[in-house]
Scaffold this motif. Sequence first.
Motif, short mmCIF file in Angstrom:
data_model
loop_
_atom_site.label_atom_id
_atom_site.label_comp_id
_atom_site.label_asym_id
_atom_site.label_seq_id
_atom_site.Cartn_x
_atom_site.Cartn_y
_atom_site.Cartn_z
N THR A 24 8.75 -9.73 21.82
CA THR A 24 7.73 -9.52 20.78
C THR A 24 6.52 -10.37 21.13
O THR A 24 6.63 -11.57 21.32
N ILE A 26 1.80 -10.45 20.92
CA ILE A 26 0.52 -9.84 20.54
C ILE A 26 -0.44 -10.00 21.71
O ILE A 26 -0.37 -10.95 22.49
N LEU A 54 0.04 -5.23 19.34
CA LEU A 54 1.33 -5.82 19.00
C LEU A 54 2.47 -5.00 19.58
O LEU A 54 2.42 -3.78 19.62
N ALA A 56 6.72 -5.27 18.95
CA ALA A 56 7.74 -6.00 18.20
C ALA A 56 9.11 -5.34 18.36
O ALA A 56 9.26 -4.14 18.16
N LEU A 269 2.51 -12.47 11.06
CA LEU A 269 3.26 -11.22 11.04
C LEU A 269 4.35 -11.30 9.98
O LEU A 269 5.00 -12.34 9.82
N LEU A 304 0.68 -6.89 9.94
CA LEU A 304 -0.06 -7.83 10.77
C LEU A 304 -1.20 -8.39 9.92
O LEU A 304 -1.99 -7.64 9.34
N CYS A 308 -4.03 -13.36 12.68
CA CYS A 308 -3.77 -13.13 14.10
C CYS A 308 -5.06 -13.04 14.90
O CYS A 308 -5.06 -13.27 16.13
#
Length: 367
Positions: A24, A26, A54, A56, A269, A304, A308
Amino acid sequence: MASECVLGFCSSKWDRKNGEWYDTHIGGSSVWPDGLTVTIPPCPVCSLHRTFVLQAYAPHPNHSEREVYLFGCNSIKCSEKPTSWYALRVVKLLEENVRPQGEKNSQSASHKREQNSGPRQVINWESDSEDSDSEPEILAEELQLLSLVVEQAKQRRGASTHSQNEEAVSSTCSSFGRTGHGGQCINENANPLAAFCIEVDYEPARGQKSLEDEKVERLLGRYNEEEKLRSRNGIDEQWAAEQDDENKPETLALERFRDTISRAPDQILRYSFGGEPIWPSHPPPPINTKICACGSPMIFELQLLASCLHYLKPDECLPADQKDAGMNFASVATYTCAGDCTLAKVVAETAMLQVFEQEICVQQDDW
């Protein structure tokens, strides 16, 4: 039943050389399973290539090997529009659903339903405990999978509130095998955002303090003292109007958002399959598709947060000819089929993997 909420936090910088499709992270670039080729359509608003945001790892009882990808247009004018975003879920099919090589995906919807309701998959969880050999096999649907799994969380964040469930989270981190970088993505923006690993932990309970709480409480105390001073200086007449505002949906939504975020201020997140997103303003953005092709409801999966953007640094990753600022948003949430079915439109596939599009809601940073 909604799964417990899991939070994601930025960790060390992510290096694609050591990355796997189960990790996972970003920013940077996407990683796909071996043999899978996925084409990302350009932004329908400005026609530019979308930027990877992203990836995940998100297992589901029907598909224990499952990943969610999120792409968006790195333009401030486009990022407020849901159509500029593109979310995908990749699932590894159960053995009874894997087609012989060369066979087309021509199964009827009713036949697929029968396959999805077939034998329940058994997952053997790895464990470092001495009596792990005597532990029974556990059915995936009995686990209430928390879904957001990371690259082993090599260094925990150090907060006591985040370390209480370390063993439980780590057990899910090491459960499945790894694959290489054999897949490829077409039309991904060549100007990647800054890349970071994501480590996860359970959301602290209400009233449970994190490392940042002491600092937040000091700032809040200072603010309250200033408010009291304002009141003593003759500004009491404002309180009646302010009390009326407290019951407005906009105020309640913002208070709920602040209260939830304050338990772990550095979260970027949120993951809760079947849970609820938290929106900083009211009304929440609408969902275009409420019912999946299989008849199951579309439910919330992950969110999200705008925090971020501090790590992704979108303004520093713009193409040379782009005049607009980079992407900006308050929140981006993805929704998916409650049953994680395989009846949706297939975006890409191999004999063992299928890729489906997810529903997206976006709230602009205008609050």
